[in-house]
Design a protein around this motif. Sequence first.
Motif, short mmCIF file in Angstrom:
data_model
loop_
_atom_site.label_atom_id
_atom_site.label_comp_id
_atom_site.label_asym_id
_atom_site.label_seq_id
_atom_site.Cartn_x
_atom_site.Cartn_y
_atom_site.Cartn_z
N LYS A 46 0.81 -1.22 0.00
CA LYS A 46 0.00 0.00 0.00
C LYS A 46 0.84 1.27 0.00
O LYS A 46 0.47 2.27 -0.62
N THR A 106 -0.68 17.23 6.26
CA THR A 106 -0.77 15.77 6.22
C THR A 106 -0.08 15.27 4.97
O THR A 106 -0.01 15.97 3.95
N LYS A 108 -1.10 13.10 2.84
CA LYS A 108 -2.07 12.95 1.74
C LYS A 108 -2.29 14.25 0.98
O LYS A 108 -2.62 14.25 -0.21
N LEU A 109 -2.12 15.37 1.65
CA LEU A 109 -2.25 16.68 1.01
C LEU A 109 -0.90 17.18 0.51
O LEU A 109 -0.78 17.64 -0.63
N PRO A 112 1.25 14.87 -2.69
CA PRO A 112 0.72 15.04 -4.05
C PRO A 112 0.77 16.49 -4.53
O PRO A 112 0.99 16.74 -5.72
N TYR A 155 7.72 10.23 6.82
CA TYR A 155 6.43 9.54 6.67
C TYR A 155 6.56 8.05 6.95
O TYR A 155 5.78 7.45 7.71
N TYR A 221 -3.39 11.98 -4.96
CA TYR A 221 -4.33 12.42 -3.92
C TYR A 221 -5.20 11.26 -3.46
O TYR A 221 -5.73 11.26 -2.34
N ILE A 224 -2.10 8.13 -1.88
CA ILE A 224 -1.23 8.42 -0.74
C ILE A 224 -2.08 8.41 0.54
O ILE A 224 -3.15 9.03 0.58
N SER A 225 -1.63 7.70 1.55
CA SER A 225 -2.36 7.61 2.81
C SER A 225 -1.78 8.58 3.84
O SER A 225 -0.70 9.13 3.64
N ASN A 226 -2.49 8.77 4.92
CA ASN A 226 -1.96 9.57 6.02
C ASN A 226 -1.22 8.65 6.99
O ASN A 226 -0.35 7.91 6.60
N THR A 231 -6.15 5.90 8.53
CA THR A 231 -6.33 5.37 7.18
C THR A 231 -7.53 4.43 7.12
O THR A 231 -7.91 3.81 8.11
#
Length: 493
Positions: A46, A106, A108-109, A112, A155, A221, A224-226, A231
Amino acid sequence: MALEKADRNIAERGPGASTISSDSEVEGATGSPISEKALLRKLDLKLLPAVTVLYLLSFLDRSNVANARLEGLTTDLHMTGNQYLTGLTLYFIGYIPCNIVLKRTTPKLWLPTLTLVWGVVATLMGVTQNLAGFFAVRFFLGMTESGLFPGVVFYLSMWYKRKERQYRIALFFSAASLAGAFGGILAWGIAHMAGVGGLHGWRWIFILEGLLTVLVSMAAYLFISNYPLTTSWLSDEEKSYIHARLKADSDATHDEKFDWGSVWLAVRDPKCWLYGLAFHTLSLPLYTLSLFLPTIIKAMGYTSAQSQLLTVPPYALATVLTVLWAVVSEKSGRRAPFIIASSTIGIIGYIILLANPSPVKRPGVSYLGTFFAAAGIYPSTALALSWPANNVSGQTKRATANAMQISIGNLGAVIGTQLYRPNTSPKYVLGHSFALGYLAMNIVVVSTLWYVLDHDNRKKHLHLEQNPSTGSFHEISEDGLKGDRHPRWKFNV
């Protein structure tokens, strides 16, 4: 309650809880068994492909200028060889890591968005009309790409235990050498588009590869996970178990707020500067090879098309060895001796390049040297870059240490971009000599860091023998020490 139950399950496994047992199963929060091996495999599938693709594109977009040069970039923009070198330097002037932003947003933001912005900038290189435009785009490309690598390293440290991070970071970094291999093949193919739309082939290299980055950033976007507890693709039992295994191993589960005091702790720590110097002594050979390999090979007497394709085998070898070296290093639990051994291989490569009296008459000898250089540089760099993620405790301090390492390291790249001057072709004695010297300095720096870490570990061991009741590294010690200064925090050497 779920987290508490998982914590108890980990604790019941005893001192071995911080190590991976390939077939181990532990009861989850609801009583269902969780296989640690299967969970790690799920995390890898993942997390790693997503960030590896982003870094591959990052390295492709920063180094494809070397391929574009062979296809007429400098001729069309009426720049001299030394002006081209200045453009390469400006990339690293703008490269200022910004992990502090990641701490305040984060993944995820942030990741990307970085990719989207640098993709747009990279595409603009294809429509640049003059020297000033080339300089501007290179500067802003460095600025927009600067947050990716240190951001991803931090990360991954929030998902994996300390001993698991090195292999993952090395696998992620292997995208750099893979980008070199892809870059040569893509440049060879795209160069055949010369004349399409009235554009030269070098412009299409930037436009198509930049647009590819923009498209991937849109998808990023979504993929990508946090962080583990937020998640959606993990069950509650898996979240609880990940939380528990990380809590037993590091500070990844702490709800740590950003504070400038932790930043200052990193700045004051000599080890953080040594991590930076370890990368500094590798970044010069790393970036001179990635930015000048097509030019070095062409100077041996090959055509532009042949040179593009001949860059592929050395990078392919480097990719394989980067992963294999990381696996062996992780299994041994050692970093320093493997970096030293790998840097020695790189030194042999530059000795071969320098010893060849005529690269044009004996191109095979010099080409062999590029294999040794790539095979030594990339594995060493991957291991060096993973060191702070393993050894620095305190989330803000670790994020700062990662950023420091990249910043200090890239000063070597700034120097390196000025070394392969046109008037030194085809032997490039100046550039090759600096690369060899830097790899030799890397061995000195890594040996020093090895000694410092080992010395600190011995001091901590002695302290624990005298104070066996010392609590967990999650707590402040009786001497007021916490994080990686705590007596129970052992450094990976």
